[in-house]
Design a protein around this motif. Sequence first.
Motif, mmCIF file in Angstrom:
data_model
loop_
_atom_site.group_PDB
_atom_site.id
_atom_site.type_symbol
_atom_site.label_atom_id
_atom_site.label_comp_id
_atom_site.label_asym_id
_atom_site.label_seq_id
_atom_site.Cartn_x
_atom_site.Cartn_y
_atom_site.Cartn_z
ATOM 1 N N GLU A 6 34.090 17.280 -27.500
ATOM 2 C CA GLU A 6 33.066 16.878 -28.468
ATOM 3 C C GLU A 6 31.668 17.059 -27.886
ATOM 4 O O GLU A 6 30.751 17.493 -28.570
ATOM 5 N N GLN A 7 31.529 16.701 -26.610
ATOM 6 C CA GLN A 7 30.240 16.843 -25.927
ATOM 7 C C GLN A 7 29.834 18.313 -25.852
ATOM 8 O O GLN A 7 28.651 18.648 -25.997
ATOM 9 N N TYR A 8 30.808 19.189 -25.656
ATOM 10 C CA TYR A 8 30.520 20.627 -25.613
ATOM 11 C C TYR A 8 29.909 21.085 -26.935
ATOM 12 O O TYR A 8 28.899 21.779 -26.956
ATOM 13 N N ILE A 12 26.234 20.620 -25.293
ATOM 14 C CA ILE A 12 26.224 21.752 -24.368
ATOM 15 C C ILE A 12 25.890 23.061 -25.081
ATOM 16 O O ILE A 12 25.108 23.863 -24.560
ATOM 17 N N VAL A 13 26.452 23.294 -26.273
ATOM 18 C CA VAL A 13 26.177 24.534 -27.016
ATOM 19 C C VAL A 13 24.683 24.700 -27.305
ATOM 20 O O VAL A 13 24.114 25.750 -26.990
ATOM 21 N N PRO A 14 23.988 23.677 -27.872
ATOM 22 C CA PRO A 14 22.542 23.858 -28.114
ATOM 23 C C PRO A 14 21.745 24.083 -26.826
ATOM 24 O O PRO A 14 20.820 24.898 -26.798
ATOM 25 N N LYS A 15 22.129 23.393 -25.756
ATOM 26 C CA LYS A 15 21.424 23.549 -24.480
ATOM 27 C C LYS A 15 21.624 24.960 -23.924
ATOM 28 O O LYS A 15 20.678 25.589 -23.440
ATOM 29 N N THR A 90 49.153 27.114 -16.682
ATOM 30 C CA THR A 90 48.012 27.532 -17.493
ATOM 31 C C THR A 90 47.702 26.422 -18.481
ATOM 32 O O THR A 90 48.543 26.081 -19.310
ATOM 33 N N LEU A 91 46.492 25.863 -18.361
ATOM 34 C CA LEU A 91 46.081 24.760 -19.226
ATOM 35 C C LEU A 91 45.099 25.261 -20.271
ATOM 36 O O LEU A 91 44.152 25.967 -19.952
ATOM 37 N N ARG A 92 45.339 24.868 -21.522
ATOM 38 C CA ARG A 92 44.438 25.217 -22.624
ATOM 39 C C ARG A 92 44.229 23.980 -23.488
ATOM 40 O O ARG A 92 44.999 23.034 -23.429
ATOM 41 N N GLY A 93 43.190 24.020 -24.329
ATOM 42 C CA GLY A 93 42.963 22.956 -25.300
ATOM 43 C C GLY A 93 42.634 21.618 -24.676
ATOM 44 O O GLY A 93 41.920 21.528 -23.680
ATOM 45 N N SER A 94 43.177 20.549 -25.257
ATOM 46 C CA SER A 94 42.829 19.197 -24.809
ATOM 47 C C SER A 94 43.325 18.912 -23.398
ATOM 48 O O SER A 94 42.662 18.198 -22.637
ATOM 49 N N ARG A 95 44.477 19.459 -23.005
ATOM 50 C CA ARG A 95 44.961 19.273 -21.627
ATOM 51 C C ARG A 95 43.991 19.884 -20.625
ATOM 52 O O ARG A 95 43.769 19.351 -19.549
ATOM 53 N N MET A 96 43.419 21.033 -20.986
ATOM 54 C CA MET A 96 42.455 21.704 -20.121
ATOM 55 C C MET A 96 41.221 20.825 -19.931
ATOM 56 O O MET A 96 40.764 20.621 -18.806
ATOM 57 N N TYR A 97 40.675 20.297 -21.030
ATOM 58 C CA TYR A 97 39.487 19.457 -20.940
ATOM 59 C C TYR A 97 39.774 18.158 -20.179
ATOM 60 O O TYR A 97 38.952 17.702 -19.378
ATOM 61 N N ASP A 98 40.940 17.554 -20.412
ATOM 62 C CA ASP A 98 41.307 16.335 -19.691
ATOM 63 C C ASP A 98 41.418 16.591 -18.195
ATOM 64 O O ASP A 98 40.943 15.804 -17.372
#
Length: 180
Positions: A6-8, A12-15, A90-98
């Motif tokens: 969510e923070q991304y 992060i995107v606008p920054k 290989t981690l993707r999605g929510s597991r990757m962010y966690d």
Amino acid sequence: MTTLQEQYKKEIVPKLMDDLGIVNPMAVPKLTKIVVNCGLGEALKDKKVLEKMAQQLALITGQKPQIRKAQRAIATFKLRAGDAIGLRVTLRGSRMYDFFVRLVTIALPRVRDFRGTPTRGFDGNGNYTLGISEQTIFPELPYSLVDKTRGFEMTFVTTATTNKASQALLTLMGMPFVKT
């Protein structure tokens, strides 16, 4: 509490659009996957090493590792093609962010004499590889499971095309790089 995902999207995107001069928000670099790789040459002598490290990697990443086999034979190492010599997750999605949040906020600060991650791990295409010398920095791994300290490497794959854009993305996400 907001998640890194969510923070991304919100911060992060606008920054990054501002810092990198990107007009289209879809062109902003993002983290696509984290690949955790562990080479176990000692598995040629003791097959239980793979099982023990697979159990440890599963606890660290939250996902069952895939066994990697040798592609070709190397006689000097007594290695045959098809021998199991490594593990990969290989981690993707929510597991990757966690995993990323746990790595940056909990595990890396537990490294002795930690001053930041080196910037020499970029490959020129926007990907970053970080080596960890021992798996015990992760608190979810009980010491009773650790028979020997082993290291592994993590590759952070991004959609960035340059090292500068990739470093800017990872820095804003919380990766503590060494100040140069």
